[in-house]
Design a protein around this motif. Structure first.
Motif, PDB file in Angstrom:
ATOM      1  N   LEU A 278       0.847  -1.190   0.000  1.00  0.00           N
ATOM      2  CA  LEU A 278       0.000   0.000   0.000  1.00  0.00           C
ATOM      3  C   LEU A 278       0.886   1.244   0.000  1.00  0.00           C
ATOM      4  CD1 LEU A 278      -3.293   0.553   1.886  1.00  0.00           C
ATOM      5  CD2 LEU A 278      -1.579   2.380   1.811  1.00  0.00           C
ATOM      6  N   LEU A 279       0.710   2.075  -1.028  1.00  0.00           N
ATOM      7  CA  LEU A 279       1.456   3.316  -1.127  1.00  0.00           C
ATOM      8  C   LEU A 279       0.502   4.494  -1.196  1.00  0.00           C
ATOM      9  CD1 LEU A 279       4.142   2.428  -3.848  1.00  0.00           C
ATOM     10  CD2 LEU A 279       4.433   2.388  -1.363  1.00  0.00           C
ATOM     11  N   ASP A 280       0.870   5.597  -0.567  1.00  0.00           N
ATOM     12  CA  ASP A 280       0.200   6.852  -0.854  1.00  0.00           C
ATOM     13  C   ASP A 280       0.722   7.348  -2.193  1.00  0.00           C
ATOM     14  OD1 ASP A 280      -1.248   6.792   1.482  1.00  0.00           O
ATOM     15  OD2 ASP A 280       0.187   8.028   2.609  1.00  0.00           O
ATOM     16  N   ALA A 281      -0.069   8.145  -2.880  1.00  0.00           N
ATOM     17  CA  ALA A 281       0.303   8.560  -4.232  1.00  0.00           C
ATOM     18  C   ALA A 281       1.571   9.404  -4.257  1.00  0.00           C
ATOM     19  CB  ALA A 281      -0.848   9.317  -4.885  1.00  0.00           C
ATOM     20  N   ASP A 282       1.910  10.041  -3.134  1.00  0.00           N
ATOM     21  CA  ASP A 282       3.123  10.854  -3.092  1.00  0.00           C
ATOM     22  C   ASP A 282       4.345  10.073  -2.621  1.00  0.00           C
ATOM     23  OD1 ASP A 282       2.524  10.596  -0.413  1.00  0.00           O
ATOM     24  OD2 ASP A 282       2.226  12.722  -0.033  1.00  0.00           O
ATOM     25  N   GLU A 283       4.231   8.748  -2.624  1.00  0.00           N
ATOM     26  CA  GLU A 283       5.350   7.885  -2.273  1.00  0.00           C
ATOM     27  C   GLU A 283       5.828   7.115  -3.509  1.00  0.00           C
ATOM     28  OE1 GLU A 283       4.174   6.854   2.353  1.00  0.00           O
ATOM     29  OE2 GLU A 283       3.526   5.509   0.764  1.00  0.00           O
ATOM     30  N   LYS A 284       7.118   6.763  -3.504  1.00  0.00           N
ATOM     31  CA  LYS A 284       7.691   5.978  -4.600  1.00  0.00           C
ATOM     32  C   LYS A 284       8.657   4.935  -4.036  1.00  0.00           C
ATOM     33  CE  LYS A 284       9.402   9.385  -7.017  1.00  0.00           C
ATOM     34  NZ  LYS A 284      10.061  10.127  -8.127  1.00  0.00           N
ATOM     35  N   ILE A 285       8.640   3.768  -4.675  1.00  0.00           N
ATOM     36  CA  ILE A 285       9.605   2.728  -4.344  1.00  0.00           C
ATOM     37  C   ILE A 285      10.948   3.086  -4.978  1.00  0.00           C
ATOM     38  CG2 ILE A 285      10.194   0.282  -4.655  1.00  0.00           C
ATOM     39  CD1 ILE A 285       7.914   0.635  -2.756  1.00  0.00           C
ATOM     40  N   THR A 286      12.006   3.102  -4.196  1.00  0.00           N
ATOM     41  CA  THR A 286      13.329   3.354  -4.748  1.00  0.00           C
ATOM     42  C   THR A 286      13.865   2.078  -5.389  1.00  0.00           C
ATOM     43  OG1 THR A 286      14.403   2.762  -2.662  1.00  0.00           O
ATOM     44  CG2 THR A 286      13.807   5.084  -2.985  1.00  0.00           C
ATOM     45  N   PRO A 287      14.839   2.179  -6.320  1.00  0.00           N
ATOM     46  CA  PRO A 287      15.429   0.968  -6.922  1.00  0.00           C
ATOM     47  C   PRO A 287      15.988   0.008  -5.879  1.00  0.00           C
ATOM     48  CG  PRO A 287      16.053   2.899  -8.191  1.00  0.00           C
ATOM     49  CD  PRO A 287      15.359   3.411  -6.943  1.00  0.00           C
ATOM     50  N   GLU A 288      16.561   0.545  -4.818  1.00  0.00           N
ATOM     51  CA  GLU A 288      17.125  -0.300  -3.771  1.00  0.00           C
ATOM     52  C   GLU A 288      16.031  -1.063  -3.023  1.00  0.00           C
ATOM     53  OE1 GLU A 288      19.741   2.997  -4.841  1.00  0.00           O
ATOM     54  OE2 GLU A 288      17.667   2.970  -4.097  1.00  0.00           O
ATOM     55  N   LEU A 289      14.922  -0.387  -2.759  1.00  0.00           N
ATOM     56  CA  LEU A 289      13.806  -1.045  -2.079  1.00  0.00           C
ATOM     57  C   LEU A 289      13.153  -2.073  -2.994  1.00  0.00           C
ATOM     58  CD1 LEU A 289      12.068  -1.251   0.444  1.00  0.00           C
ATOM     59  CD2 LEU A 289      10.690   0.663  -0.400  1.00  0.00           C
ATOM     60  N   GLU A 290      13.098  -1.783  -4.272  1.00  0.00           N
ATOM     61  CA  GLU A 290      12.564  -2.751  -5.236  1.00  0.00           C
ATOM     62  C   GLU A 290      13.368  -4.048  -5.205  1.00  0.00           C
ATOM     63  OE1 GLU A 290      12.509  -3.400 -10.072  1.00  0.00           O
ATOM     64  OE2 GLU A 290      12.388  -1.361  -9.300  1.00  0.00           O
TER      65      GLU A 290
END
Length: 254
Positions: free
Chosen positions: A80-92
């Motif tokens: 679940l993400l808020d629209a103003d959040e992004k997954i970073t490449p490291e977190l991916e």
């Protein structure tokens, strides 16, 4: 069997954020859902172009909105993400490894620390030093409570992810003030039952204490002018909560 993950994003007029949010997580999820509060901009069209399923529901409060949406999605695991959040490449990479190595089930949910940006700069102090949220969790083990700053309760064990989530909460000063006003209106209803007679303590001392906490104790001064503004906004949010409560008790419309 590989665990499937659903990406779930609550939205209302998020056309400036929704595309980047979805694309940041698209490679680690199996399907995408947005729960939209009848946006009047291009949010729904942009999400649909990226393969999202659209759930529509009139907004009442943050917890009920998310709980309703969680019940609609098909997979056991939810990101679940808020629209103003992004997954970073490291977190991916970290989440991908959990799925591919079949170790995601060692916990029922995961805390994620956030890198917070305000006024287009990273906020490292001001009370955000250890800001964390649960964003990856099992559907059956999770339930949101609280109407405004919703809290996700987990039945089971919660782990920590090492990599951080990108969070940019600033979309213009007027937008931010309007958001604080919406929060205060919801909070006023909750505080009505647990707050006695309103006095100068609520309108002066509590906002002042909130400013002192963020600017001095939480070292907001180290974030420069942005930290000063953020600490002031936190104080204003406290003040506004009791203004809205006073208005509610006196039947005055916002």
């Amino acid at each position: 069997m590989k665990k499937k993950i659903t990406l779930l994003i609550p939205t209302k007029n998020e056309e400036s954020n929704i595309r980047d949010c979805i694309l940041s997580a698209k490679n680690i999820v199996d399907d995408i859902y947005i729960v939209d509060s009848y946006s009047t901009d291009k949010t729904v069209d942009l999400a649909r172009e990226l393969g999202a399923h659209i759930l529509s529901r009139q907004f009442d409060n943050y917890s009920d909105q998310k709980n309703w949406a969680i019940a609609q999605v098909p997979n056991e695991w939810i990101l679940l993400l808020d629209a103003d959040e992004k997954i970073t490449p490291e977190l991916e990479k970290e989440i991908t490894a959990l799925v591919e190595q079949d170790t995601i089930d060692q916990y029922d949910a995961y805390w994620v620390y956030r890198k917070n940006f305000f006024f287009n700069r990273e906020i490292k102090y001001s009370g955000y030093q250890k800001d964390k949220v649960i964003r990856l969790f099992k559907k059956a083990s999770s339930h949101y409570t609280n109407r405004v700053h919703e809290c996700l309760h987990i039945e089971g064990h919660v782990g920590f992810l090492k990599e951080k989530l990108y969070h940019n909460t600033y979309r213009g000063f007027d937008f931010h003030l309007a958001k604080l006003s919406r929060y205060a209106s919801l909070q006023a209803e909750d505080y009505d039952k647990k707050t006695g007679k309103l006095t100068g303590y609520h309108f002066i001392l509590k906002p002042g204490m909130r400013f002192f906490k963020h600017y001095i104790i939480k070292q907001g001064f180290r974030d420069g002018i942005a930290g000063l503004i953020l600490s002031s906004l936190n104080a204003y949010a406290t003040f506004l909560r009791y203004v809205k409560l006073w208005m509610l008790r006196n039947n005055i419309e916002s």
